[in-house]
Design an enzyme around this catalytic site. Structure first.
Site, mmCIF file in Angstrom:
data_model
loop_
_atom_site.group_PDB
_atom_site.id
_atom_site.type_symbol
_atom_site.label_atom_id
_atom_site.label_comp_id
_atom_site.label_asym_id
_atom_site.label_seq_id
_atom_site.Cartn_x
_atom_site.Cartn_y
_atom_site.Cartn_z
ATOM 1 N N ARG A 37 61.241 39.958 73.358
ATOM 2 C CA ARG A 37 61.962 40.816 74.302
ATOM 3 C C ARG A 37 63.470 40.669 74.171
ATOM 4 N NH1 ARG A 37 58.256 44.378 74.614
ATOM 5 N NH2 ARG A 37 56.235 43.455 75.147
ATOM 6 N N HIS A 67 59.775 38.701 62.243
ATOM 7 C CA HIS A 67 59.701 39.996 62.920
ATOM 8 C C HIS A 67 60.848 40.087 63.918
ATOM 9 C CE1 HIS A 67 58.220 43.506 64.981
ATOM 10 N NE2 HIS A 67 57.078 43.521 64.316
ATOM 11 N N TYR A 70 61.214 43.335 69.750
ATOM 12 C CA TYR A 70 60.869 44.724 70.039
ATOM 13 C C TYR A 70 62.034 45.500 70.651
ATOM 14 C CZ TYR A 70 56.030 43.158 69.427
ATOM 15 O OH TYR A 70 54.864 42.643 68.926
ATOM 16 N N HIS A 107 60.966 47.369 63.690
ATOM 17 C CA HIS A 107 60.614 48.731 64.075
ATOM 18 C C HIS A 107 61.884 49.573 63.964
ATOM 19 C CE1 HIS A 107 57.062 47.258 66.792
ATOM 20 N NE2 HIS A 107 56.946 46.863 65.529
ATOM 21 N N GLU A 142 59.055 49.143 59.370
ATOM 22 C CA GLU A 142 57.629 49.182 59.684
ATOM 23 C C GLU A 142 57.170 50.608 59.964
ATOM 24 O OE1 GLU A 142 54.465 47.303 62.915
ATOM 25 O OE2 GLU A 142 56.341 46.261 62.483
ATOM 26 N N ASP A 176 51.610 49.070 58.694
ATOM 27 C CA ASP A 176 50.759 48.537 59.748
ATOM 28 C C ASP A 176 49.524 49.430 59.783
ATOM 29 O OD1 ASP A 176 49.521 48.394 62.457
ATOM 30 O OD2 ASP A 176 51.126 46.955 62.827
ATOM 31 N N HIS A 179 48.964 51.278 63.061
ATOM 32 C CA HIS A 179 49.965 52.319 63.255
ATOM 33 C C HIS A 179 49.708 53.514 62.343
ATOM 34 C CE1 HIS A 179 53.113 49.133 64.733
ATOM 35 N NE2 HIS A 179 52.028 49.191 65.483
ATOM 36 N N HIS A 211 50.775 44.712 57.681
ATOM 37 C CA HIS A 211 50.211 44.207 58.929
ATOM 38 C C HIS A 211 48.780 44.719 58.994
ATOM 39 C CE1 HIS A 211 54.398 43.881 61.020
ATOM 40 N NE2 HIS A 211 54.100 42.810 60.308
ATOM 41 N N ASP A 224 48.984 53.128 69.380
ATOM 42 C CA ASP A 224 49.444 51.800 68.992
ATOM 43 C C ASP A 224 48.894 50.687 69.890
ATOM 44 O OD1 ASP A 224 50.719 49.591 67.988
ATOM 45 O OD2 ASP A 224 52.719 50.148 68.662
ATOM 46 N N HIS A 226 46.471 47.376 69.084
ATOM 47 C CA HIS A 226 45.765 46.653 68.037
ATOM 48 C C HIS A 226 44.414 46.133 68.539
ATOM 49 C CE1 HIS A 226 49.841 45.597 65.908
ATOM 50 N NE2 HIS A 226 49.717 46.882 66.191
ATOM 51 N N GLU A 256 47.956 40.767 63.187
ATOM 52 C CA GLU A 256 48.630 40.838 64.493
ATOM 53 C C GLU A 256 47.599 41.255 65.553
ATOM 54 O OE1 GLU A 256 53.125 42.358 63.593
ATOM 55 O OE2 GLU A 256 51.537 43.861 63.531
#
Length: 278
Positions: A37, A67, A70, A107, A142, A176, A179, A211, A224, A226, A256
């Site tokens: 975050r 990574h 987000y 992203h 990604e 991904d 995705h 991913h 989206d 997973h 993931e």
């Protein structure tokens, strides 16, 4: 060599990441360099990274992947958010420079109503300020599921970013599977077609990582979410084809999938190893 790993918690530091990867049967891993975050990363501990590098060397780990948080949005309509994205990426690439052969995934961002073209321009402009031809780490865009105003829902959008970036040799793509399937790329019934399309639009030489995630939602849902391997709408057979495909099998794969804790990955890693043909 089958390079298979998962997303691990950074709570015990760099050496802890390597030890946990060994514990779950992985020979690579992905992690957040800071909270997903956002916020500041922990103070860099070079001795801890050196301890990880010893594990990497001893156990022949490949392609450690960081990574981005987000909250990183290079095409936000707010200047301070774009500035934060640039600062974080610069800092993360510096941190990853201590790990040979490393990758950094992010992203691409959400244009929040400014339009796809404007979003692509802002992402490329940031990358042109950040990427250095001498850096160790390859930065990866990604593939996205297409929620809201996400950039990167199509191969053409990723190609448009790459075309505008000057240091192209340090920029690539991370697929991904969840995705892609949610975005409308049929990995289940037309894997060869998706691969051919990506090669024609972007180029397979730009694909550096995958991913590997099943999806809780149906094809072309743009949701989206997973799911564990074989428990979602892609199904186990699709993943067996993906990890063994001659044009994909050399790539590193990172789980993931939903887990109660890092230990949950061991079973899925073992499953994927059982599906891999040599």
């Amino acid at each position: 060599m089958f390079v298979i790993g998962c997303h691990l918690s950074f709570s015990k530091g760099y050496k802890g990441l390597g030890l946990k990867a060994l514990e779950v049967g992985a020979n690579t891993f992905q992690f957040f360099t800071r909270s997903p975050r956002g916020g500041k990363a922990k103070e860099l501990d070079v001795s801890d990274i050196e301890a990880l590098n010893e594990i990497i060397k001893e156990h022949d780990f490949r392609h450690i992947l960081a990574h981005a948080p987000y909250t990183l949005n290079a095409c936000s309509d707010k200047a301070y958010t774009r500035e934060y994205a640039e600062e974080v990426m610069k800092d993360d690439i510096y941190r990853m420079s201590y790990i040979k052969g490393s990758l950094y995934n992010f992203h691409p961002g959400s244009h929040v109503g400014q339009g796809v073209e404007a979003g692509i321009d802002m992402i490329a402009e940031m990358l042109n300020r950040v990427l250095d031809p001498n850096q160790e780490t390859i930065v990866l865009l990604e593939t996205m599921a297409g929620k809201g105003t996400e950039i990167g829902r199509t191969f053409e959008e990723l190609k448009a970013i790459i075309d505008k970036v000057e240091v192209k040799e340090k920029l690539g793509v991370c697929w991904d599977t969840c995705h892609l399937y949610d975005a409308g790329y049929d990995l289940v019934n037309d894997l060869d077609g998706v691969i051919a399309m990506f090669d024609a639009v972007v180029g397979l030489d730009k694909l550096h990582a995958i991913h590997i995630n099943d999806s809780k939602n149906p094809f072309n849902s743009h949701k989206d979410r997973h799911e564990k391997i074989g428990k979602g709408s892609l199904g186990q057979d699709a993943f067996e084809r993906i990890i063994n495909h001659p044009k994909l099998r050399h790539l590193p794969f990172y789980l993931e999938t939903p887990q109660d804790n890092d230990n949950g990955y061991a079973e899925e890693i073992e499953l994927l190893k059982s599906l891999r043909t040599e």
